[in-house]
Design a protein around this motif. Sequence first.
Motif, PDB file in Angstrom:
ATOM      1  N   ILE A 128       0.848  -1.205   0.000  1.00 10.23           N
ATOM      2  CA  ILE A 128       0.000   0.000   0.000  1.00 10.23           C
ATOM      3  C   ILE A 128       0.876   1.246   0.000  1.00 10.23           C
ATOM      4  CG2 ILE A 128      -1.683   1.335   1.338  1.00 10.23           C
ATOM      5  CD1 ILE A 128      -2.845  -1.096  -0.167  1.00 10.23           C
ATOM      6  N   ARG A 129       2.009   1.184   0.676  1.00  6.90           N
ATOM      7  CA  ARG A 129       2.954   2.309   0.658  1.00  6.90           C
ATOM      8  C   ARG A 129       3.446   2.559  -0.770  1.00  6.90           C
ATOM      9  NH1 ARG A 129       8.380   3.759   1.308  1.00  6.90           N
ATOM     10  NH2 ARG A 129       9.120   1.618   1.123  1.00  6.90           N
ATOM     11  N   TYR A 130       3.754   1.485  -1.499  1.00  9.22           N
ATOM     12  CA  TYR A 130       4.188   1.630  -2.897  1.00  9.22           C
ATOM     13  C   TYR A 130       3.077   2.228  -3.760  1.00  9.22           C
ATOM     14  CZ  TYR A 130       8.138  -1.442  -1.713  1.00  9.22           C
ATOM     15  OH  TYR A 130       9.265  -1.989  -1.153  1.00  9.22           O
ATOM     16  N   LEU A 131       1.846   1.801  -3.486  1.00 14.10           N
ATOM     17  CA  LEU A 131       0.713   2.310  -4.257  1.00 14.10           C
ATOM     18  C   LEU A 131       0.503   3.801  -3.975  1.00 14.10           C
ATOM     19  CD1 LEU A 131      -1.273   0.884  -6.237  1.00 14.10           C
ATOM     20  CD2 LEU A 131      -2.932   0.854  -4.378  1.00 14.10           C
ATOM     21  N   ILE A 132       0.681   4.192  -2.715  1.00 14.70           N
ATOM     22  CA  ILE A 132       0.555   5.601  -2.335  1.00 14.70           C
ATOM     23  C   ILE A 132       1.644   6.429  -3.024  1.00 14.70           C
ATOM     24  CG2 ILE A 132       0.813   7.218  -0.409  1.00 14.70           C
ATOM     25  CD1 ILE A 132      -0.626   5.118   1.349  1.00 14.70           C
ATOM     26  N   ILE A 133       2.868   5.913  -3.026  1.00 11.19           N
ATOM     27  CA  ILE A 133       3.959   6.596  -3.739  1.00 11.19           C
ATOM     28  C   ILE A 133       3.581   6.771  -5.217  1.00 11.19           C
ATOM     29  CG2 ILE A 133       6.332   6.316  -4.611  1.00 11.19           C
ATOM     30  CD1 ILE A 133       6.962   4.873  -1.925  1.00 11.19           C
ATOM     31  N   SER A 134       3.030   5.714  -5.801  1.00  9.42           N
ATOM     32  CA  SER A 134       2.655   5.725  -7.214  1.00  9.42           C
ATOM     33  C   SER A 134       1.580   6.759  -7.518  1.00  9.42           C
ATOM     34  CB  SER A 134       2.158   4.338  -7.638  1.00  9.42           C
ATOM     35  OG  SER A 134       3.172   3.373  -7.472  1.00  9.42           O
ATOM     36  N   SER A 135       0.704   7.016  -6.548  1.00  8.29           N
ATOM     37  CA  SER A 135      -0.427   7.910  -6.798  1.00  8.29           C
ATOM     38  C   SER A 135      -0.008   9.365  -7.001  1.00  8.29           C
ATOM     39  CB  SER A 135      -1.441   7.819  -5.648  1.00  8.29           C
ATOM     40  OG  SER A 135      -0.901   8.366  -4.472  1.00  8.29           O
ATOM     41  N   ASP A 136       1.262   9.689  -6.718  1.00  9.07           N
ATOM     42  CA  ASP A 136       1.772  11.038  -6.966  1.00  9.07           C
ATOM     43  C   ASP A 136       2.512  11.129  -8.301  1.00  9.07           C
ATOM     44  OD1 ASP A 136       0.783  12.077  -4.586  1.00  9.07           O
ATOM     45  OD2 ASP A 136       2.610  11.620  -3.464  1.00  9.07           O
ATOM     46  N   MET A 137       2.361  10.122  -9.151  1.00  6.14           N
ATOM     47  CA  MET A 137       3.079  10.086 -10.426  1.00  6.14           C
ATOM     48  C   MET A 137       2.733  11.271 -11.321  1.00  6.14           C
ATOM     49  SD  MET A 137       2.917   9.504 -13.895  1.00  6.14           S
ATOM     50  CE  MET A 137       1.733   8.350 -14.536  1.00  6.14           C
ATOM     51  N   ARG A 138       3.780  11.767 -12.008  1.00  8.24           N
ATOM     52  CA  ARG A 138       3.586  12.833 -13.001  1.00  8.24           C
ATOM     53  C   ARG A 138       4.517  12.591 -14.175  1.00  8.24           C
ATOM     54  NH1 ARG A 138       5.725  17.934 -13.789  1.00  8.24           N
ATOM     55  NH2 ARG A 138       7.058  17.721 -11.953  1.00  8.24           N
ATOM     56  N   HIS A 139       4.004  12.779 -15.371  1.00  9.53           N
ATOM     57  CA  HIS A 139       4.802  12.610 -16.593  1.00  9.53           C
ATOM     58  C   HIS A 139       5.755  13.785 -16.756  1.00  9.53           C
ATOM     59  CE1 HIS A 139       5.636  11.611 -20.847  1.00  9.53           C
ATOM     60  NE2 HIS A 139       5.657  12.928 -21.004  1.00  9.53           N
ATOM     61  N   VAL A 140       7.011  13.486 -17.137  1.00  3.71           N
ATOM     62  CA  VAL A 140       7.989  14.554 -17.359  1.00  3.71           C
ATOM     63  C   VAL A 140       8.585  14.516 -18.772  1.00  3.71           C
ATOM     64  CG1 VAL A 140      10.270  15.440 -16.659  1.00  3.71           C
ATOM     65  CG2 VAL A 140       8.566  14.884 -14.934  1.00  3.71           C
ATOM     66  N   ALA A 141       8.890  13.325 -19.275  1.00  2.00           N
ATOM     67  CA  ALA A 141       9.524  13.245 -20.598  1.00  2.00           C
ATOM     68  C   ALA A 141       9.123  11.950 -21.296  1.00  2.00           C
ATOM     69  CB  ALA A 141      11.046  13.318 -20.458  1.00  2.00           C
ATOM     70  N   GLY A 142       9.229  11.978 -22.620  1.00  2.00           N
ATOM     71  CA  GLY A 142       8.917  10.777 -23.395  1.00  2.00           C
ATOM     72  C   GLY A 142       7.467  10.736 -23.843  1.00  2.00           C
ATOM     73  N   ASN A 143       6.946   9.526 -23.975  1.00  2.00           N
ATOM     74  CA  ASN A 143       5.622   9.289 -24.539  1.00  2.00           C
ATOM     75  C   ASN A 143       4.510   9.563 -23.518  1.00  2.00           C
ATOM     76  OD1 ASN A 143       3.231   7.408 -25.146  1.00  2.00           O
ATOM     77  ND2 ASN A 143       4.360   7.373 -27.072  1.00  2.00           N
ATOM     78  N   THR A 144       3.663  10.542 -23.812  1.00  2.00           N
ATOM     79  CA  THR A 144       2.597  10.921 -22.865  1.00  2.00           C
ATOM     80  C   THR A 144       1.489   9.875 -22.788  1.00  2.00           C
ATOM     81  OG1 THR A 144       1.535  12.218 -24.606  1.00  2.00           O
ATOM     82  CG2 THR A 144       2.975  13.401 -23.100  1.00  2.00           C
ATOM     83  N   GLU A 145       1.266   9.150 -23.889  1.00  2.00           N
ATOM     84  CA  GLU A 145       0.192   8.143 -23.903  1.00  2.00           C
ATOM     85  C   GLU A 145       0.470   7.016 -22.923  1.00  2.00           C
ATOM     86  OE1 GLU A 145      -0.599   6.799 -27.867  1.00  2.00           O
ATOM     87  OE2 GLU A 145      -0.933   8.831 -28.632  1.00  2.00           O
ATOM     88  N   LEU A 146       1.731   6.617 -22.802  1.00  2.00           N
ATOM     89  CA  LEU A 146       2.089   5.563 -21.838  1.00  2.00           C
ATOM     90  C   LEU A 146       1.776   6.012 -20.415  1.00  2.00           C
ATOM     91  CD1 LEU A 146       5.536   4.398 -23.297  1.00  2.00           C
ATOM     92  CD2 LEU A 146       3.449   3.020 -23.185  1.00  2.00           C
ATOM     93  N   SER A 147       2.121   7.264 -20.095  1.00  2.00           N
ATOM     94  CA  SER A 147       1.847   7.795 -18.752  1.00  2.00           C
ATOM     95  C   SER A 147       0.351   7.875 -18.490  1.00  2.00           C
ATOM     96  CB  SER A 147       2.468   9.186 -18.602  1.00  2.00           C
ATOM     97  OG  SER A 147       3.867   9.121 -18.737  1.00  2.00           O
ATOM     98  N   ALA A 148      -0.409   8.275 -19.510  1.00  2.00           N
ATOM     99  CA  ALA A 148      -1.870   8.378 -19.357  1.00  2.00           C
ATOM    100  C   ALA A 148      -2.496   7.006 -19.116  1.00  2.00           C
ATOM    101  CB  ALA A 148      -2.473   9.031 -20.601  1.00  2.00           C
ATOM    102  N   GLU A 149      -2.022   5.994 -19.841  1.00  4.51           N
ATOM    103  CA  GLU A 149      -2.528   4.621 -19.660  1.00  4.51           C
ATOM    104  C   GLU A 149      -2.170   4.103 -18.269  1.00  4.51           C
ATOM    105  OE1 GLU A 149      -4.234   2.116 -21.440  1.00  4.51           O
ATOM    106  OE2 GLU A 149      -4.963   3.896 -22.482  1.00  4.51           O
ATOM    107  N   TRP A 150      -0.958   4.400 -17.847  1.00  5.16           N
ATOM    108  CA  TRP A 150      -0.479   3.993 -16.515  1.00  5.16           C
ATOM    109  C   TRP A 150      -1.379   4.595 -15.437  1.00  5.16           C
ATOM    110  CZ3 TRP A 150       0.975   5.835 -11.879  1.00  5.16           C
ATOM    111  CH2 TRP A 150       1.900   5.134 -11.105  1.00  5.16           C
ATOM    112  N   LEU A 151      -1.665   5.901 -15.566  1.00  2.71           N
ATOM    113  CA  LEU A 151      -2.487   6.615 -14.580  1.00  2.71           C
ATOM    114  C   LEU A 151      -3.903   6.054 -14.532  1.00  2.71           C
ATOM    115  CD1 LEU A 151      -1.983   8.955 -12.608  1.00  2.71           C
ATOM    116  CD2 LEU A 151      -2.932  10.498 -14.329  1.00  2.71           C
ATOM    117  N   LYS A 152      -4.426   5.712 -15.694  1.00  2.09           N
ATOM    118  CA  LYS A 152      -5.764   5.125 -15.778  1.00  2.09           C
ATOM    119  C   LYS A 152      -5.796   3.791 -15.025  1.00  2.09           C
ATOM    120  CE  LYS A 152      -7.482   5.576 -19.906  1.00  2.09           C
ATOM    121  NZ  LYS A 152      -7.760   5.257 -21.332  1.00  2.09           N
ATOM    122  N   ALA A 153      -4.739   2.999 -15.190  1.00  6.21           N
ATOM    123  CA  ALA A 153      -4.651   1.692 -14.517  1.00  6.21           C
ATOM    124  C   ALA A 153      -4.569   1.865 -12.999  1.00  6.21           C
ATOM    125  CB  ALA A 153      -3.427   0.926 -15.020  1.00  6.21           C
ATOM    126  N   LEU A 154      -3.814   2.875 -12.563  1.00 10.55           N
ATOM    127  CA  LEU A 154      -3.695   3.133 -11.124  1.00 10.55           C
ATOM    128  C   LEU A 154      -5.057   3.455 -10.526  1.00 10.55           C
ATOM    129  CD1 LEU A 154      -1.790   3.905  -8.570  1.00 10.55           C
ATOM    130  CD2 LEU A 154      -2.278   6.234  -9.306  1.00 10.55           C
TER     131      LEU A 154
END
Length: 355
Positions: free
Chosen positions: A172-198
Amino acid sequence: METRDWNEEKSYTSIVTAGSPQELKERRTACQSVLLEQLNVIPIEQWMLRVNAMHDLIAQTAVQICEAQMKEAGFGPPPCAYSFIVFGSAGRMEATLWSDQDNGLIVEGEPDVANNQYFKDFGAMLSDMLEEVGYEKCEGKVMCSEPMWRKTLPEWKKQLEGWANQLEWEPIRYLIISSDMRHVAGNTELSAEWLKALHHCFIDNGKLSTAVLRNTVRHKATLNLLGQVLTERFGDYAGGFDIKYGVYIPLLNIVRHLSLLHGITESSTLERIKILDEIHKYQHLEEIRRAFLTALRLRVNTPYNIENGLLTSSDYVAESDLKNKQLMSELRESLLLVRRIHRALQRQLRSAERK
């Protein structure tokens, strides 16, 4: 004021034209000197945006330099699309001038031996480069050089789902860390899909929300029974106050928990408060916002050291600063608010666990 703005713009432009880690470090140092001049001159929320804009430009430039160096070393260009993402204070756009690394990689496609080797080397090189530029490596190893935080999108989805289903403290600690994710560089679609999955993990999942709440209500005692501020009694910071773990983190934890409950995908604490306020369901949000701005201001004004142009700080408000009556009044008011909300959340947790 015009000169300052021009200098700031010039500093940002110089970052993106850096061609090596050494140049990037020099330009970071120059940019942060301009930012230090602006500290306590402009509103804290505006200053934080400028600081984090600098960090983003440095990271984006480091990614480009890393790609070029991988090519020169014979690894070739990236074999597929990828996304460089950040977590922690960087993910929330609340990084200080001395924040360390909290980052990861999302790689396109199914797991592939050749691709895995490329991004293993890329992640290690990028993390080393960021360290060279002035970002200390994360003690908790939340970095793109680590397999847990460097995965293909399908692997990431599986890992996020696994953490969400375990309901134990560490996942759960890892999941909480993940919930603050933000895209910075590279492919934005991958980050958007990742966020949707979270955020899909939290849909109609009361047990998961309760598990996050369980992690949220843990914090160090900061007031005694008489409501007096508890300072450090021993050690290097005796007489000082830990602003990071005493106020800043408890407040962002509270806001993050409520945001996850409502599927809010923004990572910035101030943006999360703004969206929560639009829901018209919670009291004290304006008080939380004021207390959070106080925490940000106190945190970036803690004593720091400069070594080779780079800043380090303990995140402790100095004992001498605590003698300022206005500062102490604001700090105590913030701590009383944190204590009041935490007690309400603890009651909510006990009720949820009984059910």
